[in-house]
Design a protein around this motif. Structure first.
Motif, PDB file in Angstrom:
ATOM      1  N   ILE A 292       0.879  -1.157  -0.116  1.00 53.62           N
ATOM      2  CA  ILE A 292       0.034  -0.026   0.051  1.00 53.62           C
ATOM      3  C   ILE A 292       0.792   1.361  -0.142  1.00 53.62           C
ATOM      4  O   ILE A 292       1.889   1.362   0.772  1.00 53.62           O
ATOM      5  N   ALA A 293       0.415   2.265  -0.581  1.00 48.43           N
ATOM      6  CA  ALA A 293       0.976   3.536  -0.475  1.00 48.43           C
ATOM      7  C   ALA A 293       0.067   4.778   0.025  1.00 48.43           C
ATOM      8  O   ALA A 293      -1.015   4.643  -0.285  1.00 48.43           O
ATOM      9  N   VAL A 294       0.683   5.428   0.850  1.00 45.00           N
ATOM     10  CA  VAL A 294      -0.167   6.688   1.338  1.00 45.00           C
ATOM     11  C   VAL A 294       0.406   7.889   0.980  1.00 45.00           C
ATOM     12  O   VAL A 294       1.485   7.938   1.303  1.00 45.00           O
ATOM     13  N   PHE A 295      -0.479   8.649   0.359  1.00 43.35           N
ATOM     14  CA  PHE A 295      -0.207   9.904  -0.296  1.00 43.35           C
ATOM     15  C   PHE A 295      -0.746  11.132   0.636  1.00 43.35           C
ATOM     16  O   PHE A 295      -1.663  11.281   0.757  1.00 43.35           O
ATOM     17  N   GLY A 296       0.506  11.663   1.394  1.00 49.18           N
ATOM     18  CA  GLY A 296      -0.042  12.616   2.271  1.00 49.18           C
ATOM     19  C   GLY A 296       0.125  12.094   3.612  1.00 49.18           C
ATOM     20  O   GLY A 296      -1.194  11.482   4.130  1.00 49.18           O
TER      21      GLY A 296
ATOM     22  N   ILE B 132       8.909   8.264   0.419  1.00 48.28           N
ATOM     23  CA  ILE B 132       9.532   8.920  -0.826  1.00 48.28           C
ATOM     24  C   ILE B 132       8.904  10.230  -0.975  1.00 48.28           C
ATOM     25  O   ILE B 132       7.948  10.610  -0.480  1.00 48.28           O
ATOM     26  N   GLU B 133       9.977  11.201  -1.279  1.00 48.58           N
ATOM     27  CA  GLU B 133       9.537  12.526  -1.309  1.00 48.58           C
ATOM     28  C   GLU B 133       8.558  12.894  -2.341  1.00 48.58           C
ATOM     29  O   GLU B 133       8.576  12.381  -3.667  1.00 48.58           O
ATOM     30  N   GLY B 134       7.458  13.424  -2.146  1.00 46.45           N
ATOM     31  CA  GLY B 134       6.437  13.821  -2.736  1.00 46.45           C
ATOM     32  C   GLY B 134       6.453  14.608  -4.104  1.00 46.45           C
ATOM     33  O   GLY B 134       5.754  14.289  -5.045  1.00 46.45           O
ATOM     34  N   ARG B 135       7.881  15.283  -4.231  1.00 45.80           N
ATOM     35  CA  ARG B 135       8.133  15.989  -5.400  1.00 45.80           C
ATOM     36  C   ARG B 135       8.945  15.175  -6.407  1.00 45.80           C
ATOM     37  O   ARG B 135       9.527  15.840  -7.405  1.00 45.80           O
TER      38      ARG B 135
ATOM     39  N   ALA C  17       4.407   8.272  -9.817  1.00 41.90           N
ATOM     40  CA  ALA C  17       3.699   7.100  -9.997  1.00 41.90           C
ATOM     41  C   ALA C  17       4.848   5.933 -10.131  1.00 41.90           C
ATOM     42  O   ALA C  17       4.887   4.695  -9.525  1.00 41.90           O
ATOM     43  N   LYS C  18       5.857   5.953 -11.077  1.00 42.96           N
ATOM     44  CA  LYS C  18       6.768   4.976 -11.233  1.00 42.96           C
ATOM     45  C   LYS C  18       7.765   4.900 -10.044  1.00 42.96           C
ATOM     46  O   LYS C  18       8.065   3.934  -9.969  1.00 42.96           O
ATOM     47  N   ALA C  19       8.164   6.020  -9.418  1.00 49.21           N
ATOM     48  CA  ALA C  19       8.717   5.933  -8.299  1.00 49.21           C
ATOM     49  C   ALA C  19       8.204   5.040  -7.187  1.00 49.21           C
ATOM     50  O   ALA C  19       8.912   4.179  -6.592  1.00 49.21           O
ATOM     51  N   VAL C  20       7.109   5.193  -7.085  1.00 47.93           N
ATOM     52  CA  VAL C  20       6.336   4.514  -6.111  1.00 47.93           C
ATOM     53  C   VAL C  20       6.215   2.766  -6.261  1.00 47.93           C
ATOM     54  O   VAL C  20       6.401   2.002  -5.642  1.00 47.93           O
ATOM     55  N   MET C  21       6.000   2.680  -7.594  1.00 45.75           N
ATOM     56  CA  MET C  21       5.953   1.415  -8.236  1.00 45.75           C
ATOM     57  C   MET C  21       7.381   0.404  -8.117  1.00 45.75           C
ATOM     58  O   MET C  21       7.164  -0.509  -7.541  1.00 45.75           O
ATOM     59  N   ALA C  22       8.303   1.352  -8.380  1.00 42.24           N
ATOM     60  CA  ALA C  22       9.699   0.543  -8.324  1.00 42.24           C
ATOM     61  C   ALA C  22       9.781   0.057  -6.645  1.00 42.24           C
ATOM     62  O   ALA C  22      10.475  -1.021  -6.546  1.00 42.24           O
ATOM     63  N   LEU C  23       9.262   0.881  -5.631  1.00 47.83           N
ATOM     64  CA  LEU C  23       9.456   0.560  -4.419  1.00 47.83           C
ATOM     65  C   LEU C  23       8.601  -0.813  -3.991  1.00 47.83           C
ATOM     66  O   LEU C  23       8.897  -1.544  -3.155  1.00 47.83           O
ATOM     67  N   GLY C  24       7.533  -0.736  -4.767  1.00 51.15           N
ATOM     68  CA  GLY C  24       6.589  -2.001  -4.515  1.00 51.15           C
ATOM     69  C   GLY C  24       7.026  -3.248  -5.538  1.00 51.15           C
ATOM     70  O   GLY C  24       6.204  -4.128  -5.620  1.00 51.15           O
ATOM     71  N   GLY C  25       8.204  -3.164  -5.956  1.00 52.46           N
ATOM     72  CA  GLY C  25       8.682  -4.436  -6.882  1.00 52.46           C
ATOM     73  C   GLY C  25       8.569  -4.153  -8.343  1.00 52.46           C
ATOM     74  O   GLY C  25       8.872  -4.946  -8.925  1.00 52.46           O
TER      75      GLY C  25
ATOM     76  N   VAL D 154      -4.915  16.862  -4.098  1.00 54.15           N
ATOM     77  CA  VAL D 154      -4.262  17.465  -5.263  1.00 54.15           C
ATOM     78  C   VAL D 154      -4.167  16.603  -6.556  1.00 54.15           C
ATOM     79  O   VAL D 154      -3.823  15.532  -6.440  1.00 54.15           O
ATOM     80  N   PRO D 155      -4.678  17.292  -7.561  1.00 54.97           N
ATOM     81  CA  PRO D 155      -5.201  16.308  -8.732  1.00 54.97           C
ATOM     82  C   PRO D 155      -3.833  15.514  -9.406  1.00 54.97           C
ATOM     83  O   PRO D 155      -4.065  14.485  -9.635  1.00 54.97           O
ATOM     84  N   GLU D 156      -2.749  16.048  -9.367  1.00 56.97           N
ATOM     85  CA  GLU D 156      -1.555  15.501 -10.033  1.00 56.97           C
ATOM     86  C   GLU D 156      -1.308  14.327  -8.998  1.00 56.97           C
ATOM     87  O   GLU D 156      -0.778  13.252  -9.409  1.00 56.97           O
ATOM     88  N   VAL D 157      -1.344  14.580  -7.369  1.00 54.75           N
ATOM     89  CA  VAL D 157      -0.911  13.691  -6.629  1.00 54.75           C
ATOM     90  C   VAL D 157      -2.161  12.443  -6.639  1.00 54.75           C
ATOM     91  O   VAL D 157      -1.707  11.161  -6.553  1.00 54.75           O
ATOM     92  N   VAL D 158      -3.262  12.696  -6.784  1.00 57.35           N
ATOM     93  CA  VAL D 158      -4.243  11.945  -6.995  1.00 57.35           C
ATOM     94  C   VAL D 158      -4.115  10.740  -8.226  1.00 57.35           C
ATOM     95  O   VAL D 158      -4.219   9.649  -8.135  1.00 57.35           O
ATOM     96  N   ALA D 159      -3.760  11.349  -9.373  1.00 58.84           N
ATOM     97  CA  ALA D 159      -3.643  10.828 -10.725  1.00 58.84           C
ATOM     98  C   ALA D 159      -2.285   9.647 -10.335  1.00 58.84           C
ATOM     99  O   ALA D 159      -2.166   8.617 -10.520  1.00 58.84           O
ATOM    100  N   ALA D 160      -1.198  10.303  -9.640  1.00 60.18           N
ATOM    101  CA  ALA D 160      -0.330   9.400  -9.239  1.00 60.18           C
ATOM    102  C   ALA D 160      -0.726   8.190  -8.237  1.00 60.18           C
ATOM    103  O   ALA D 160      -0.210   6.879  -8.402  1.00 60.18           O
ATOM    104  N   SER D 161      -1.589   8.406  -7.420  1.00 59.68           N
ATOM    105  CA  SER D 161      -1.961   7.350  -6.521  1.00 59.68           C
ATOM    106  C   SER D 161      -2.803   6.526  -7.095  1.00 59.68           C
ATOM    107  O   SER D 161      -3.008   5.205  -6.510  1.00 59.68           O
ATOM    108  N   ILE D 162      -3.425   6.521  -8.341  1.00 60.72           N
ATOM    109  CA  ILE D 162      -4.135   5.595  -8.939  1.00 60.72           C
ATOM    110  C   ILE D 162      -3.010   5.027 -10.062  1.00 60.72           C
ATOM    111  O   ILE D 162      -3.004   3.753 -10.298  1.00 60.72           O
TER     112      ILE D 162
END
Length: 367
Positions: free
Chosen positions: A189-193, A235-238, A243-251, A264-272
């Motif tokens: 799981i990734a938690v944004f914010g 991971i630093e939010g900027r 999205a790819k950086a988070v995916m890498a941490l998840g394997g 924040v729209p762009e952060v929401v997009a990354a969370s999906i």
């Protein structure tokens, strides 16, 4: 009766502590609570700043905790002297309430935001009615009128001031994970914010047995605290191509679940976009009206993703808060690591500290 309350007059004007009158005429199912503590939530600020256009002036506060001083007609199971946490209100009669989903009550907005109550708010200042009954409590005050549907009795040995935030912020983050995403043991799981809601989500992910828990934020100190309560990666939010950086941490193949607290729209997009096939995302933020989230259709449809809006953690407070309290008693819900206490008269300093992120979760002590 005379009480002290913090009033929101205008968006840019500080809260003002005043002495006002609170009616002691309790209606059916109502209780009078002497407030001992109240958490400060971003929803309080959203109303004050008029991101949520609720008429001002108004007494806000919806994470109250205190002691019942009196009960109204027809109240069963609660008595004078009981210690209680206050949460959100609901009508109890609509289809959603009957289905056990009070967070989606047909009257949610009227009851919680606009303070709909029989006989008015019960608050008066200099002879004029003052907006109140916010989330069926208005707990930025020394006393509040609540209802049997939005108070939860707790043990008198428990610290009211520490557990006050369970009524909304902690319930929202933990409930979004445990009640909605329902991760299996070993899930990612990734938690944004990682403000108070995000921290609660991380605690819940650890409780659920997630093996990969990624915290995303722009503040290094928040990320360090997230690790302290259960995050396995940060991971630093900027970070470019988040999205790819988070995916890498998840394997590399994406995460099973994500949760966004930022709105924040762009952060929401990354969370999906960081999700794996058939992954699920919970969205809990309440950004300004008109905000739209950019979701690429090929990602959403092609991935078979589930994206859910979540209110109050999909919780029935009378059931879920005792569950969280059990975790706290077991030492598995370390809310003490995110809470900072302020005297009631320092409400504006507490809000400033929350806005500058010097404090994760400010809680007012009403003395």
């Amino acid at each position: 009766m005379k009480i002290t309350a913090a009033v929101a007059h205008e968006p840019q004007r500080p809260f003002e502590l005043i002495e006002c009158d609170l009616s002691d005429d309790l209606g059916p199912g109502e209780v009078l609570v002497r407030v001992k503590a109240c958490g400060i939530c971003h929803t309080d600020l959203a109303v004050k700043l008029q991101h949520i256009p609720v008429p001002l002036p108004k007494v806000l506060g919806h994470e109250g905790a205190g002691v019942i001083e009196r009960v109204g007609p027809g109240v069963v199971g609660l008595s004078e002297g009981d210690h209680v946490l206050m949460s959100f209100g609901s009508c109890g009669a609509c289809g959603q309430c009957q289905l056990g989903a009070p967070g989606y009550c047909d009257e949610f907005g009227m009851i919680n935001l606009f303070g709909q109550r029989r006989g008015g708010s019960g608050l008066r200042y200099r002879g004029t009615e003052l907006g109140g009954s916010f989330f069926a409590q208005s707990a930025f005050a020394s006393h509040a009128i609540a209802t049997v549907r939005n108070v939860v009795k707790i043990g008198k040995d428990l610290p009211l001031e520490l557990l006050a935030p369970l009524g909304c912020g902690i319930q929202t983050g933990a409930g979004a994970v445990l009640n909605v995403l329902s991760p299996r043991a070993g899930a990612s799981i990734a938690v944004f914010g990682v403000g108070a809601v995000g921290m609660a989500a991380i605690m819940a992910a650890k409780l659920a047995g997630c093996s990969t828990i990624i915290a995303v934020d722009v503040r290094a100190e928040r990320l360090a605290r997230a690790r302290d309560i259960g995050a396995t990666h940060t991971i630093e939010g900027r970070t470019p191509d988040l999205a790819k950086a988070v995916m890498a941490l998840g394997g590399g193949r994406g995460l099973d679940h994500s949760l966004d607290t930022t709105g924040v729209p762009e952060v929401v997009a990354a969370s999906i976009a960081c999700l794996r096939q058939r992954g699920s995302s919970a969205q809990v933020a309440a950004p300004p009206r008109g905000t739209r989230f950019p979701v690429e259709a090929s990602v959403l449809v092609g991935g078979g993703l589930t994206v859910r809006g979540v209110v109050e953690g999909d919780a029935v407070s009378s059931i879920f808060l005792p569950r969280l309290i059990d975790f706290y008693r077991q030492g598995r819900l370390p809310v003490d690591k995110i809470v900072a206490f302020y005297p009631f008269e320092a409400i504006n300093r507490a809000i400033e500290d929350m806005e500058t992120r010097a404090t994760v979760k400010p809680v007012l002590r009403m003395n």
